[in-house]
Design a protein around this motif. Structure first.
Motif, PDB file in Angstrom:
ATOM      1  N   PRO A  57       0.839  -1.202   0.000  1.00 44.46           N
ATOM      2  CA  PRO A  57       0.000   0.000   0.000  1.00 44.46           C
ATOM      3  C   PRO A  57       0.873   1.250   0.000  1.00 44.46           C
ATOM      4  N   LYS A  58       0.249   2.389  -0.250  1.00 44.93           N
ATOM      5  CA  LYS A  58       0.977   3.645  -0.223  1.00 44.93           C
ATOM      6  C   LYS A  58       1.418   3.963   1.214  1.00 44.93           C
ATOM      7  N   VAL A  59       2.511   4.686   1.324  1.00 41.62           N
ATOM      8  CA  VAL A  59       3.010   5.098   2.636  1.00 41.62           C
ATOM      9  C   VAL A  59       1.929   5.845   3.406  1.00 41.62           C
ATOM     10  N   GLU A  60       1.168   6.690   2.694  1.00 43.67           N
ATOM     11  CA  GLU A  60       0.119   7.475   3.350  1.00 43.67           C
ATOM     12  C   GLU A  60      -0.979   6.583   3.936  1.00 43.67           C
ATOM     13  N   GLN A  61      -1.229   5.433   3.304  1.00 49.08           N
ATOM     14  CA  GLN A  61      -2.221   4.497   3.835  1.00 49.08           C
ATOM     15  C   GLN A  61      -1.732   3.860   5.142  1.00 49.08           C
ATOM     16  N   ILE A  62      -0.459   3.473   5.158  1.00 47.49           N
ATOM     17  CA  ILE A  62       0.116   2.907   6.378  1.00 47.49           C
ATOM     18  C   ILE A  62       0.142   3.964   7.477  1.00 47.49           C
TER      19      ILE A  62
END
Length: 275
Positions: A57-62
């Motif tokens: 997943p995208k860093v922003e999702q994590i």
């Protein structure tokens, strides 16, 4: 608090401290009472982007998951929801859905954490790929004991700021689109892409050994994509592979007979399940 570690599961379950408590109905000789429960597991669903082969997943999702794992942030989100409920959701329902004079029971007073837990049970969080300020937007899905409880409630949020609300089917996305200056016809554009999708059978990536959600969907469309592009040899190879039960091709068989696709018909007519 431990940071979330992605292990290849685009859908998984976690426990969130302040969403862990909920109330269920208990029936007794005295009537219906609310009984306090603990141990609420919440499904986390990571959205992905079509044609993106990054296995993570995208860093922003994590970052958003880690934000929600922090207890003080959970409290902040709940406080925001309570305010949004009283200032936006309740007024909307009272004007557009159910008149308060006729259905006062649908609008209980929600002011405290305990009030919230008595009426809201979180069952899913969808983490979008859309993001701002290093955090992904997300949507909380609740079973509720207020409003139109048969259809649930969803609330779109960025960090601890509520943006929009809808039923358990989600919001219409307009508020989010306006905030991020997105094209309103994004769904139509996605349909256009799928309408012209080539038949590609995706294989699990090497890092986690799994398919991404968009690849699972594309694989499900493989047979019809091969049919639409007249790649009958490819489709016959897929049929013979046994990946799908032969009954899956019933509709394709009917279309092939109607469209005069002789080679395809000659293969499929041999299966008694289709006749």
């Amino acid at each position: 608090m431990k940071d979330f570690k992605f292990s290849g599961d685009w859908s998984t379950y976690i426990n969130l401290h302040y969403f862990d408590t909920y109330y269920s109905k208990k029936y007794s000789a005295n009537g219906v009472e609310l009984e306090k429960q603990k141990g609420n597991e919440v499904e986390i669903v990571f959205a992905d982007e079509y044609d993106d082969f990054d296995p993570d997943p995208k860093v922003e999702q994590i970052n958003t998951i880690n934000f929600l794992l922090d207890n003080k942030n959970q409290l902040s989100v709940i406080e925001s929801i309570i305010e949004y409920l009283n200032e936006v959701i309740y007024p909307y329902y009272k004007e557009e859905i159910f008149l308060e004079e006729e259905y006062p029971q649908l609008y209980p007073q929600i002011a405290t954490l305990e009030d919230f837990q008595k009426h809201f049970k979180l069952y899913q969080i969808s983490i979008y790929t859309l993001n701002k300020e290093e955090r992904a937007y997300y949507c909380l899905y609740f079973d509720v004991k207020l409003l139109d409880n048969e259809h649930g409630l969803s609330i779109e949020i960025h960090k601890n700021r509520c943006i929009d609300h809808g039923s358990s089917d989600g919001t219409d996305g307009y508020n989010l689109a306006e905030e991020l200056n997105l094209q309103q016809n994004a769904r139509d554009l996605m349909h256009q892409i799928i309408d012209h999708e080539k038949p590609v059978l995706h294989k699990p990536g090497p890092k986690y050994g799994v398919l991404k959600p968009w690849q699972i969907d594309a694989n499900e469309r493989f047979a019809y994509n091969a049919y639409k592009t007249n790649e009958d040899d490819l489709l016959i190879e897929y049929i013979n592979s046994g990946i799908k039960d032969i009954t899956y091709f019933k509709h394709i068989y009917e279309m092939a007979k109607k469209d005069g696709r002789g080679k395809l018909v000659s293969v499929l007519k041999e299966y008694e399940e289709l006749n």
